[in-house]
Write a protein that holds these residues in place. Structure first.
Motif, PDB file in Angstrom:
ATOM      1  N   ALA A 195       0.663  -1.797  -0.008  1.00 13.55           N
ATOM      2  CA  ALA A 195      -0.526   0.177   0.158  1.00 13.55           C
ATOM      3  C   ALA A 195       1.043   1.219  -0.158  1.00 13.55           C
ATOM      4  CB  ALA A 195      -0.866   0.007   1.755  1.00 13.55           C
ATOM      5  N   ILE A 196       2.153   1.067   0.250  1.00 14.62           N
ATOM      6  CA  ILE A 196       2.450   2.177   0.635  1.00 14.62           C
ATOM      7  C   ILE A 196       3.999   2.701  -0.478  1.00 14.62           C
ATOM      8  CG2 ILE A 196       5.150   3.717   1.426  1.00 14.62           C
ATOM      9  CD1 ILE A 196       4.458   1.863   3.869  1.00 14.62           C
ATOM     10  N   VAL A 197       3.983   1.767  -1.639  1.00 13.30           N
ATOM     11  CA  VAL A 197       4.390   1.595  -2.295  1.00 13.30           C
ATOM     12  C   VAL A 197       3.463   2.111  -3.989  1.00 13.30           C
ATOM     13  CG1 VAL A 197       5.326   0.607  -4.899  1.00 13.30           C
ATOM     14  CG2 VAL A 197       6.213  -0.706  -2.306  1.00 13.30           C
ATOM     15  N   GLY A 198       2.249   1.917  -3.349  1.00 16.38           N
ATOM     16  CA  GLY A 198       0.736   1.960  -4.365  1.00 16.38           C
ATOM     17  C   GLY A 198       0.875   3.267  -4.197  1.00 16.38           C
ATOM     18  N   THR A 199       1.187   3.789  -2.820  1.00 18.08           N
ATOM     19  CA  THR A 199       0.913   5.338  -2.704  1.00 18.08           C
ATOM     20  C   THR A 199       2.209   6.434  -2.994  1.00 18.08           C
ATOM     21  OG1 THR A 199       0.024   4.633  -1.262  1.00 18.08           O
ATOM     22  CG2 THR A 199       0.586   7.072  -0.995  1.00 18.08           C
ATOM     23  N   LEU A 200       3.253   5.513  -2.978  1.00 19.75           N
ATOM     24  CA  LEU A 200       4.448   6.676  -3.730  1.00 19.75           C
ATOM     25  C   LEU A 200       4.139   7.172  -5.145  1.00 19.75           C
ATOM     26  CD1 LEU A 200       6.979   5.285  -1.179  1.00 19.75           C
ATOM     27  CD2 LEU A 200       5.794   7.133  -0.790  1.00 19.75           C
ATOM     28  N   LEU A 201       3.622   5.859  -5.641  1.00 23.15           N
ATOM     29  CA  LEU A 201       3.576   5.290  -7.293  1.00 23.15           C
ATOM     30  C   LEU A 201       3.046   6.694  -7.463  1.00 23.15           C
ATOM     31  CD1 LEU A 201       4.090   2.042  -8.067  1.00 23.15           C
ATOM     32  CD2 LEU A 201       5.808   3.474  -8.387  1.00 23.15           C
ATOM     33  N   SER A 223      -8.975   3.333   2.223  1.00 22.53           N
ATOM     34  CA  SER A 223      -9.061   4.129   0.716  1.00 22.53           C
ATOM     35  C   SER A 223      -9.079   5.823   0.639  1.00 22.53           C
ATOM     36  CB  SER A 223     -11.047   4.226   1.437  1.00 22.53           C
ATOM     37  OG  SER A 223     -10.987   5.101   1.489  1.00 22.53           O
ATOM     38  N   GLU A 224      -7.982   6.131   1.253  1.00 21.38           N
ATOM     39  CA  GLU A 224      -7.404   7.406   0.936  1.00 21.38           C
ATOM     40  C   GLU A 224      -5.865   7.174   0.403  1.00 21.38           C
ATOM     41  OE1 GLU A 224      -8.588  10.594   1.641  1.00 21.38           O
ATOM     42  OE2 GLU A 224     -10.575  10.547   2.668  1.00 21.38           O
ATOM     43  N   ALA A 225      -5.838   6.474   0.358  1.00 21.45           N
ATOM     44  CA  ALA A 225      -3.922   5.669  -0.014  1.00 21.45           C
ATOM     45  C   ALA A 225      -4.527   4.934  -1.216  1.00 21.45           C
ATOM     46  CB  ALA A 225      -3.351   4.744   0.923  1.00 21.45           C
ATOM     47  N   GLY A 226      -3.116   4.854  -2.047  1.00 25.82           N
ATOM     48  CA  GLY A 226      -2.727   3.953  -3.098  1.00 25.82           C
ATOM     49  C   GLY A 226      -3.531   2.944  -3.200  1.00 25.82           C
ATOM     50  N   LYS A 227      -3.574   2.686  -4.352  1.00 28.61           N
ATOM     51  CA  LYS A 227      -4.096   0.753  -4.419  1.00 28.61           C
ATOM     52  C   LYS A 227      -2.888   0.195  -3.824  1.00 28.61           C
ATOM     53  CE  LYS A 227      -2.073   0.058  -8.885  1.00 28.61           C
ATOM     54  NZ  LYS A 227      -2.609  -0.894 -10.484  1.00 28.61           N
ATOM     55  N   SER A 228      -3.535  -1.160  -3.751  1.00 27.53           N
ATOM     56  CA  SER A 228      -2.182  -1.768  -3.143  1.00 27.53           C
ATOM     57  C   SER A 228      -0.869  -2.497  -4.411  1.00 27.53           C
ATOM     58  CB  SER A 228      -2.291  -3.080  -2.643  1.00 27.53           C
ATOM     59  OG  SER A 228      -2.788  -3.044  -1.440  1.00 27.53           O
TER      60      SER A 228
END
Length: 248
Positions: A195-201, A223-228
């Motif tokens: 999830a962190i990687v998806g958000t940083l991307l 739901s606020e963060a990026g996709k996994s």
């Protein structure tokens, strides 16, 4: 006597580390090999879970046996019994009370993003066609150091008592056509790294601003963060323990 087993595996063929009904797991495969080797039922305890499809270059499991063993002989026997997707790196004796999960002081993961189409890395990296702003991604990664509660990156249905994690390292680096994200912490929540990687991307694609990460973390809302991102690009690469658990 208690021994630590240091193993590596290609997670593609497994439904994660932990034993579960109607799905093959790494733990199940290892316990079956140990049971054959010792001619009795043997159980192991792992340093933590990895999800389906996630790989490990190093995962530690502990096992209890009645008598002292020849570590090299057991390593050879297990590597003969185990499938090609699993390998024993080493086996060593530890203190009786040493625990593979609870005594681990740090865990490190790496996530691999392929920046060009590569048939030889497609099973072990996440391919992105668009260009990424690595500087922005690294700027955002530093924000992770400012927080402890990472509920926004945790799988929704999970049985944990706290969402607090102490992240000690998080950074991206370019290695030829691979972009590698390394993250180290005392513990991780389920699905957290992906999830962190998806958000940083998304920040690297300029879909989110760097400062948006503060709002996402403070929201404590998945739901606020990026996709996994895909599991295939994620590797558990290191589990650290205090030297005091070793038999000198």
């Amino acid at each position: 006597m208690r021994y630590f087993i240091d193993l590596a595996y290609d997670g593609s063929a497994f439904h994660g580390w932990q034993i579960q009904p109607n799905a093959i797991s790494v733990q199940e495969i290892l316990e079956k090999a140990l049971s054959i080797a010792f001619q009795q039922n043997i159980a192991v305890v792992g340093a933590g879970r990895t999800d389906a499809g996630v790989h490990a270059k190093q995962l530690i499991a502990h096992v209890d046996v009645e008598d002292k063993i020849n570590e090299a002989q057991l390593q050879f026997k297990l590597n003969t019994l185990l499938p090609d997707e699993v390998a024993i790196n080493s086996i060593y004796q530890v203190q009786e009370e040493a625990h593979a999960r609870f005594d681990a002081v740090a865990r490190q993961y790496k996530y691999y993003v392929s920046t060009s189409k590569d048939p030889f890395s497609r099973d072990y990296s996440y391919y992105i066609k668009k260009s990424l702003d690595i500087d922005k991604m690294n700027e955002a990664a530093k924000i992770l150091y400012d927080y402890k509660d990472f509920k926004c990156f945790s799988k929704s249905k999970t049985d944990v008592f706290t969402y607090n994690c102490d992240i000690s390292f998080a950074a991206w680096e370019q290695k030829e056509n691979l972009l590698v994200f390394t993250i180290k912490a005392d513990r991780f929540l389920r699905n957290m790294v992906r999830a962190i990687v998806g958000t940083l991307l998304e920040i690297g694609l300029h879909k989110l601003d760097v400062e948006d990460l503060h709002h996402i973390i403070k929201s404590r809302n998945r739901s606020e963060a990026g996709k996994s991102v895909d599991a295939k690009g994620l590797f558990l690469t290191q589990v650290e323990y205090p030297n005091s658990i070793l038999i000198k």
